[in-house]
Design an enzyme around this catalytic site. Structure first.
Site, PDB file in Angstrom:
ATOM      1  N   ARG A   1       0.883  -1.304  -0.070  1.00 27.68           N
ATOM      2  CA  ARG A   1      -0.090   0.009   0.181  1.00 27.68           C
ATOM      3  C   ARG A   1       0.828   1.199  -0.190  1.00 27.68           C
ATOM      4  NH1 ARG A   1      -4.608   0.663   4.817  1.00 27.68           N
ATOM      5  NH2 ARG A   1      -2.696   1.055   5.777  1.00 27.68           N
TER       6      ARG A   1
ATOM      7  N   GLU B   1     -16.049   6.174   5.501  1.00 29.23           N
ATOM      8  CA  GLU B   1     -15.288   5.314   6.604  1.00 29.23           C
ATOM      9  C   GLU B   1     -15.368   6.461   7.575  1.00 29.23           C
ATOM     10  OE1 GLU B   1     -11.216   5.300   5.313  1.00 29.23           O
ATOM     11  OE2 GLU B   1     -11.286   7.013   4.486  1.00 29.23           O
TER      12      GLU B   1
ATOM     13  N   LYS C   1      -2.508   6.870   1.138  1.00 32.08           N
ATOM     14  CA  LYS C   1      -2.476   7.131   2.514  1.00 32.08           C
ATOM     15  C   LYS C   1      -1.471   7.927   2.680  1.00 32.08           C
ATOM     16  CE  LYS C   1      -2.200   4.783   7.217  1.00 32.08           C
ATOM     17  NZ  LYS C   1      -3.254   5.357   7.701  1.00 32.08           N
TER      18      LYS C   1
HETATM   19  N1  PMP Z   1      -9.150   4.841   7.273  1.00 31.40           N
HETATM   20  C1  PMP Z   1      -8.229   5.451   7.215  1.00 31.40           C
HETATM   21  C2  PMP Z   1      -8.676   7.151   6.895  1.00 31.40           C
HETATM   22  C3  PMP Z   1      -7.111   5.165   8.001  1.00 31.40           C
HETATM   23  O1  PMP Z   1      -6.294   6.286   8.514  1.00 31.40           O
HETATM   24  C4  PMP Z   1      -7.071   4.153   8.431  1.00 31.40           C
HETATM   25  C5  PMP Z   1      -5.680   3.715   9.118  1.00 31.40           C
HETATM   26  N2  PMP Z   1      -5.613   4.502  10.380  1.00 31.40           N
HETATM   27  C6  PMP Z   1      -8.072   3.022   8.264  1.00 31.40           C
HETATM   28  C7  PMP Z   1      -8.977   3.259   7.198  1.00 31.40           C
HETATM   29  C8  PMP Z   1      -7.709   1.777   8.554  1.00 31.40           C
HETATM   30  O2  PMP Z   1      -6.788   1.043   7.754  1.00 31.40           O
HETATM   31  P1  PMP Z   1      -5.600  -0.164   8.301  1.00 31.40           P
HETATM   32  O3  PMP Z   1      -6.440  -1.086   8.852  1.00 31.40           O
HETATM   33  O4  PMP Z   1      -4.991  -0.546   7.329  1.00 31.40           O
HETATM   34  O5  PMP Z   1      -5.104   0.577   9.401  1.00 31.40           O
END
Ligand code: PMP
Length: 288
Positions: free
Chosen positions: A52, A184, A151
Site C-alpha cells: 500500500r 469511512e 495514505k
Molecule cells: N481509514 C483511514 C482514513 C485510516 O487512516 C486508516 C488507518 N488508520 C484506516 C481506514 C484503517 O486502515 P488499516 O486497517 O490499514 O489500518
C-alpha cells in the site's frame, strides 16, 4: 527510554532524528505513511502495508529509492532495536528537502523514517462497552481531488471530521462521500451487520483500503458469515443491528450509538465480539 529511529538508512537516537523545516512533508503534507502493528514481536501484515505504501507513493509520483524487501528488513530491524513485542510502527516517507515553492521535483530525495513504539489507543472500557460516534458534515475527499486510497501525510480532511467528533463529545465520526454514501471513519473503516449479514461500503465509496478491514472480511467469511460490499446511507447506519470499526490502531471496536440513536440494544453485538476475538487469535498467530 529513548527510541532508536530508522532515519534515511541507519538507526539513530531519537534526539538526532530531525527533519528539515524545508521538507515538503512538513510544508505541504507531501508524502505517504503507514501505521503498522507488532503482535508478539512479529510485524503484522507487513507485506500488505508495504504494498500500500509503494502504491500510495506511485500515485503521488514519489519514487521510493529502496527495494520493498530492504524496507521490510529495515522495519523489522527497527522493531528489534527497540525491543518491541506488542507495539506500533509509523513508517513515513516524505517528499524530502526542497524549496518554499510547491514544486516536488526540486526536492532532494525522499526521507524514510521508521518509528517503533508502544501504543494505547482507546481505554479498555470503550472496547468492552462500545463507542459512540456522530455523522460528520465534512465529506470525504472527492476521489478526483486526493484519491482516498492514498495514505498521504495530508490528513486535514480527516482532522476536520475528527474535530466535529470531539466537539460533540465522542471519539469518532463517520464520513460520507460527495454522493451521500458512507465512506469511512476518520481513521478506521466502517462495517454494519443487518439480519446476520455484514455490510461494508466498497472502497470506491471513498475509503482507504484498510488492511484490518481485509483481514476481518477474510475471518468473517471463514466463520461462514456472509459479507456484502455495497453503498450504505445514513439510514442504514441508524437501523443497523450492529456496527463496528476496524483499523490498525483501533483493531476491531464496536459502535453502540450514532447521532444519539442506540445501535440495536446499545451494546457491542455478537458478530462484532466474535470478530474481535477471532482477529486477536489471528494476529497472535493462534489461528491461520
Ligand atoms: N481509514 C483511514 C482514513 C485510516 O487512516 C486508516 C488507518 N488508520 C484506516 C481506514 C484503517 O486502515 P488499516 O486497517 O490499514 O489500518
Amino acid at each position: 527510554m529513548a527510541l532508536k529511529i530508522w532515519f534515511n538508512g541507519s538507526l539513530v537516537d531519537e534526539a538526532n532524528a530531525k527533519v528539515s523545516v524545508f521538507d515538503h512533508g512538513l510544508l505541504y503534507g507531501d508524502g505517504v505513511f503507514e501505521g503498522i502493528r507488532v503482535y508478539g514481536s512479529k510485524v503484522f501484515e507487513l507485506d500488505a502495508h508495504l504494498a500500500r505504501l509503494y502504491e500510495s507513493a506511485k500515485v503521488i509520483r514519489l519514487k521510493i529509492d529502496m527495494p520493498i524487501a530492504q524496507l521490510a528488513e529495515a522495519t523489522r530491524k527497527t522493531v528489534e532495536a527497540n525491543g518491541i513485542v506488542d507495539g506500533y510502527i509509523r513508517l513515513v516517507v516524505t517528499r524530502g528537502v526542497g524549496s518554499l515553492g510547491i514544486n516536488p521535483f526540486v526536492c532532494d530525495k525522499p526521507q524514510i523514517i521508521i518509528i517503533a513504539d508502544s501504543i494505547r489507543m482507546y481505554p479498555q472500557e470503550l472496547y468492552d462497552s462500545g463507542m459512540k460516534v456522530i455523522c460528520a458534515c465534512t465529506i470525504r475527499n472527492h476521489p478526483l481531488a486526493i484519491p482516498p486510497q492514498v495514505k498521504s501525510l495530508n490528513y486535514l480532511n480527516n482532522v476536520l471530521a475528527k474535530i466535529e467528533a470531539l466537539d460533540a463529545g465522542v471519539p469518532e465520526a463517520i464520513m460520507f462521500n460527495h454522493e451521500g454514501f458512507v465512506a469511512e471513519a476518520t481513521g478506521d473503516n466502517v462495517f454494519i451487520v443487518k439480519n446476520g449479514v455484514i455490510c461494508a461500503p466498497p472502497i470506491q465509496a471513498g475509503s482507504l483500503e484498510g488492511i484490518t478491514r481485509a483481514v476481518v472480511i477474510r475471518i468473517a467469511k471463514s466463520e461462514g458469515i456472509e459479507v456484502v460490499e455495497k453503498n450504505l446511507t445514513r439510514f442504514d447506519l441508524y437501523v443497523a443491528d450492529e456496527m463496528f470499526l476496524t483499523g490498525t490502531a483501533a483493531e476491531v471496536i464496536g459502535v453502540v450509538e450514532i447521532d444519539g440513536r442506540a445501535i440495536f440494544d446499545g451494546k457491542p453485538g455478537k458478530i462484532t465480539q466474535l470478530l474481535r476475538k477471532k482477529f486477536f487469535d489471528y494476529a497472535h498467530g493462534r489461528t491461520k
